[in-house]
Design a protein around this motif. Structure first.
Motif, short mmCIF file in Angstrom:
data_model
loop_
_atom_site.label_atom_id
_atom_site.label_comp_id
_atom_site.label_asym_id
_atom_site.label_seq_id
_atom_site.Cartn_x
_atom_site.Cartn_y
_atom_site.Cartn_z
N SER A 95 0.88 -1.20 0.21
CA SER A 95 -0.10 0.03 -0.11
C SER A 95 0.87 1.21 0.06
CB SER A 95 -1.04 -0.02 1.24
OG SER A 95 -0.26 -0.09 2.56
N SER A 96 1.99 1.13 0.79
CA SER A 96 2.90 2.35 0.62
C SER A 96 3.32 2.64 -0.98
CB SER A 96 4.12 2.11 1.53
OG SER A 96 3.73 1.81 3.05
N PHE A 97 3.98 1.52 -1.46
CA PHE A 97 4.41 1.72 -2.64
C PHE A 97 3.12 2.48 -3.64
CE2 PHE A 97 4.42 -0.59 -7.05
CZ PHE A 97 5.81 -0.18 -7.17
N LEU A 98 1.85 1.83 -3.65
CA LEU A 98 0.66 2.34 -4.27
C LEU A 98 0.55 3.53 -4.12
CD1 LEU A 98 -1.40 1.41 -6.32
CD2 LEU A 98 -2.96 1.30 -4.38
N LEU A 99 0.36 3.86 -2.87
CA LEU A 99 -0.01 5.44 -2.72
C LEU A 99 1.27 6.44 -2.98
CD1 LEU A 99 -1.50 4.75 0.77
CD2 LEU A 99 -2.72 5.74 -1.18
N SER A 100 2.52 5.95 -2.86
CA SER A 100 3.59 6.95 -3.29
C SER A 100 3.72 7.07 -4.85
CB SER A 100 4.88 6.54 -2.42
OG SER A 100 5.10 5.21 -2.53
N ASN A 101 2.98 6.09 -5.56
CA ASN A 101 3.52 6.09 -6.97
C ASN A 101 2.21 6.37 -7.83
OD1 ASN A 101 6.30 5.23 -7.64
ND2 ASN A 101 5.64 3.68 -5.93
N ILE A 102 1.19 6.39 -7.12
CA ILE A 102 -0.30 6.27 -7.90
C ILE A 102 -0.49 7.77 -8.57
CG2 ILE A 102 -1.81 6.80 -6.24
CD1 ILE A 102 -2.25 4.09 -8.95
N ASN A 103 0.42 8.77 -8.22
CA ASN A 103 0.05 10.02 -8.74
C ASN A 103 0.96 10.20 -10.27
OD1 ASN A 103 -1.67 10.83 -6.60
ND2 ASN A 103 0.12 11.50 -5.34
N CYS A 104 1.29 9.26 -10.56
CA CYS A 104 1.95 9.36 -12.04
C CYS A 104 0.86 9.78 -12.91
CB CYS A 104 3.06 8.56 -12.24
SG CYS A 104 2.20 7.11 -12.48
N THR A 105 1.34 10.00 -14.44
CA THR A 105 0.27 10.12 -15.17
C THR A 105 0.93 9.09 -16.54
OG1 THR A 105 1.10 11.89 -16.43
CG2 THR A 105 -0.49 12.18 -14.60
N LEU A 106 -0.07 8.91 -17.54
CA LEU A 106 0.41 8.38 -18.64
C LEU A 106 1.48 9.03 -19.58
CD1 LEU A 106 -2.95 6.26 -19.97
CD2 LEU A 106 -0.55 5.45 -18.89
N THR A 148 7.38 5.73 -16.01
CA THR A 148 6.80 5.40 -14.60
C THR A 148 5.78 4.72 -14.40
OG1 THR A 148 7.67 7.56 -13.87
CG2 THR A 148 6.65 6.48 -12.18
N SER A 149 4.72 5.19 -15.42
CA SER A 149 3.43 4.69 -15.58
C SER A 149 3.19 3.25 -16.02
CB SER A 149 2.43 5.39 -16.11
OG SER A 149 2.92 5.36 -17.74
N GLU A 150 4.35 2.86 -16.87
CA GLU A 150 4.65 1.45 -17.42
C GLU A 150 4.97 0.59 -16.41
OE1 GLU A 150 5.98 1.19 -21.35
OE2 GLU A 150 6.84 -0.68 -21.12
N ALA A 151 6.28 0.96 -15.58
CA ALA A 151 6.72 0.16 -14.66
C ALA A 151 6.07 -0.09 -13.54
CB ALA A 151 8.12 1.12 -14.10
N LEU A 152 4.96 1.08 -13.34
CA LEU A 152 4.19 0.74 -12.07
C LEU A 152 3.13 -0.29 -12.41
CD1 LEU A 152 2.83 1.54 -9.25
CD2 LEU A 152 1.62 3.56 -10.53
N PHE A 153 2.57 -0.21 -13.63
CA PHE A 153 1.69 -0.97 -14.05
C PHE A 153 2.04 -2.83 -14.01
CE2 PHE A 153 0.07 -3.83 -17.64
CZ PHE A 153 -1.65 -3.85 -17.28
N LYS A 154 3.49 -2.76 -14.59
CA LYS A 154 4.21 -4.01 -14.57
C LYS A 154 4.14 -4.27 -13.19
CE LYS A 154 6.30 -3.77 -19.15
NZ LYS A 154 7.37 -3.58 -19.67
N SER A 155 4.57 -3.81 -12.23
CA SER A 155 4.83 -4.15 -10.85
C SER A 155 3.41 -4.53 -10.12
CB SER A 155 5.28 -2.95 -10.02
OG SER A 155 6.76 -2.51 -10.55
N LEU A 156 2.34 -3.92 -10.27
CA LEU A 156 1.22 -4.26 -9.80
C LEU A 156 0.68 -5.44 -10.47
CD1 LEU A 156 -0.29 -0.77 -9.60
CD2 LEU A 156 0.50 -2.05 -7.59
N LEU A 157 0.81 -5.66 -11.63
CA LEU A 157 0.24 -6.91 -12.26
C LEU A 157 1.05 -8.11 -12.09
CD1 LEU A 157 -1.38 -7.43 -15.82
CD2 LEU A 157 0.70 -8.73 -15.24
N TYR A 158 2.34 -7.92 -11.92
CA TYR A 158 3.02 -9.17 -11.50
C TYR A 158 2.72 -9.56 -9.97
CZ TYR A 158 6.48 -8.80 -15.52
OH TYR A 158 6.69 -8.84 -16.74
#
Ligand SMILES: O=P(O)(O)OC[C@H]1O[C@](O)(CO)[C@@H](O)[C@@H]1O
Ligand SMILES: [Mn+2]
Length: 489
Positions: free
Chosen positions: A195-206, A211-221
């Motif tokens: 949850s800390s990871f999500l909250l500190s990264n979720i403000n990025c945009t496409l 950043t947005s691609e890396a975040l997507f991959k991390s969350l999907l994995y």
């Protein structure tokens, strides 16, 4: 016992001989290397799961007495007796018995029990087709060790539900509730890190594509690996995500035998940026979406896995602006750890009470999404029938129609994978798109760790590598696949 063992396989092979690859190995050798997992999973795993239910019910005695008095205790004893009888019927290979309660799925279930291997639409496959022969039932009366694996396993959980559904005081009893809740509680550290990871990264945009691609991959994995934590693979023993999964993602990624994560991300970005053009992809027999209105999660397990799915869903809402996300869950307790209505709501309550500021923040955010109708929790009886998904369009056309509205349906977990692929022992190198037997509601993907010997769409090299790494590679939950059916590019 050994004779019964062989008889079981004869029956299985009888029904399935036309697609069973001739490995030259005898039955015991095939079990050893992780093929033919059906037999040990019914023979060894289900009785343990049933015994555990009896233990749990004994422990609940005081609670039941406090709530319902002596009449409740009488019902509890009856419940325990019925579970023990179910276990004994399994162990002595008794024929399945019809459901007696009047429920919306009773008739469908009783049809499956009476004509166990009836497949309305025989698989048509253009590949070197081991599947061109229609399946017909060799035995009109199913029993634990002569029916298909899928029917036997699903029957067990539906029968447990029957016991609750036909009682007065224990109607809403979920015998797996305690195990599911404990699994979530014990995953607290991993959940707080995520949850800390999500909250500190979720403000990025496409626009910030890296950043947005890396975040997507991390969350999907993370959602893929969340699927390791089911309680049915461990016969109900705790199987939690105790360590910080994010720190292990690189290692975990190396166990993904087929990885469509980039394809999935590219597809969604094309839609988001209005660059999707309907092309004439000959393999796509549904009308592909050109917008991002709806995503569907066909959920699997409660606990860490559900939390990881919600984090991925948050990405779809926050970054892609998806208007509606549907979460499909089970209507009865299912395969020990699958999400039910109560698990769903309890998870948010637990997050709020956990003492973690991050979890409180996310629970409030997600409850607001539910309140606003952006996130929709839903159930359907089809998910707890023993039917593979190629039957969905004829058995549950309303559900099929709903899924066809989706931009992307995400099927979580091993059982959903078995149902997507017809639960057959395919040659693992057969193409994913070729085993669906007409199941094409919309674009979809499967995120699954391997816990059963149904697998398609991986290269020969990947199979070799996995086999060399561990003999039980198909059932250990260590390996995974991310596979998709997508229209673009
Ligand atoms: O929760 P999942 O990933 O669907 O796994 C359910 C488990 O039950 C099984 O049906 C075996 O009992 C396997 O497919 C898997 O190990
Ligand atoms: Mn499950």
């Amino acid at each position: 016992m050994f004779a019964a063992h062989l008889e079981f396989f004869a029956a299985h092979q009888c029904a399935e001989a036309h697609w069973l690859p001739d490995t030259g190995l005898d039955i015991l050798e095939r079990i050893e290397i992780g093929r033919d997992f059906a037999y040990p999973s019914i023979k060894d795993r289900l009785p343990v799961i049933l015994t555990k239910i009896v233990d749990v019910l004994y422990r609940d005695k005081c609670f039941v007495r406090g709530q319902f008095g002596e009449a409740g205790i009488e019902e509890l004893k009856d419940f325990i007796g019925k579970i023990s009888r179910l276990r004994s019927e399994l162990q002595t290979d008794k024929p399945f018995t019809l459901l007696e309660e009047d429920c919306p799925d009773t008739e469908a279930w009783n049809q499956r029990i009476q004509i166990p291997n009836l497949v309305e639409n025989p698989i048509e496959c253009t590949d070197p087709s081991p599947l061109s022969v229609p399946l017909t039932s060799p035995t009109p009366q199913a029993s634990w060790f002569t029916s298909s694996w899928l029917l036997a396993e699903c029957y067990c959980y539906r029968k447990i539900a029957s016991i609750s559904l036909t009682s007065n005081y224990l109607r809403n009893l979920d015998p797996f509730k305690g195990q599911k809740q404990l699994a979530l509680i014990e995953s607290l550290d991993a959940i707080v890190s995520l949850s800390s990871f999500l909250l500190s990264n979720i403000n990025c945009t496409l626009n910030d594509s890296t950043t947005s691609e890396a975040l997507f991959k991390s969350l999907l994995y993370t959602s893929v690996w969340g699927n390791k934590c089911d309680l049915s693979i461990s016969s109900g023993e705790a199987n939690n995500q105790l360590s910080n999964v994010l720190m292990q993602l690189d290692l975990l990624k190396s166990y993904v035998l087929q990885d469509d994560v980039q394809k999935i991300f590219d597809y969604l970005v094309l839609l988001k940026t209005n660059n999707a053009v309907v092309n004439n992809n000959p393999h796509i027999s549904y009308m592909p979406k050109t917008d991002m209105n709806r995503i569907d999660f066909v959920l699997d397990n409660a606990g860490f896995e559900l939390f990881s799915d919600l984090c991925l869903a948050e990405y779809f809402s926050a970054i892609f602006g998806v208007q509606k996300i549907y979460f499909h869950a089970k209507i009865i307790p299912w395969f020990v750890s699958d999400v039910t209505n109560d698990d769903w709501y309890w998870s948010f309550e637990w997050m709020k009470q956990s003492g973690s500021a991050e979890l409180l923040k996310l629970a409030n955010l997600w409850e607001a999404r539910i309140e606003a109708g952006q996130w929709i929790f839903t159930t359907h009886h089809f998910w707890t029938l023993p039917d593979t998904f190629d039957l969905m369009n004829s058995v549950a056309p309303d559900l099929y129609q709903q899924l066809s509205e989706s931009t992307l349906v995400i099927f979580k977990g091993d059982l959903n994978y078995r149902k997507v692929t017809g639960d057959r022992k395919w040659d693992p190198t057969v193409c994913f798109g070729k085993v669906l037997n007409g199941f094409h509601p919309s674009s979809f993907c499967c995120l699954r760790t391997l816990k059963s010997d149904t697998l398609v769409g991986v290269t020969h090299e990947a199979v070799q590598r996995a086999k060399e790494e561990r003999a039980d590679w198909m059932i250990s939950g260590q390996f995974a696949v991310v596979q998709s059916i997508l229209p673009y590019p």
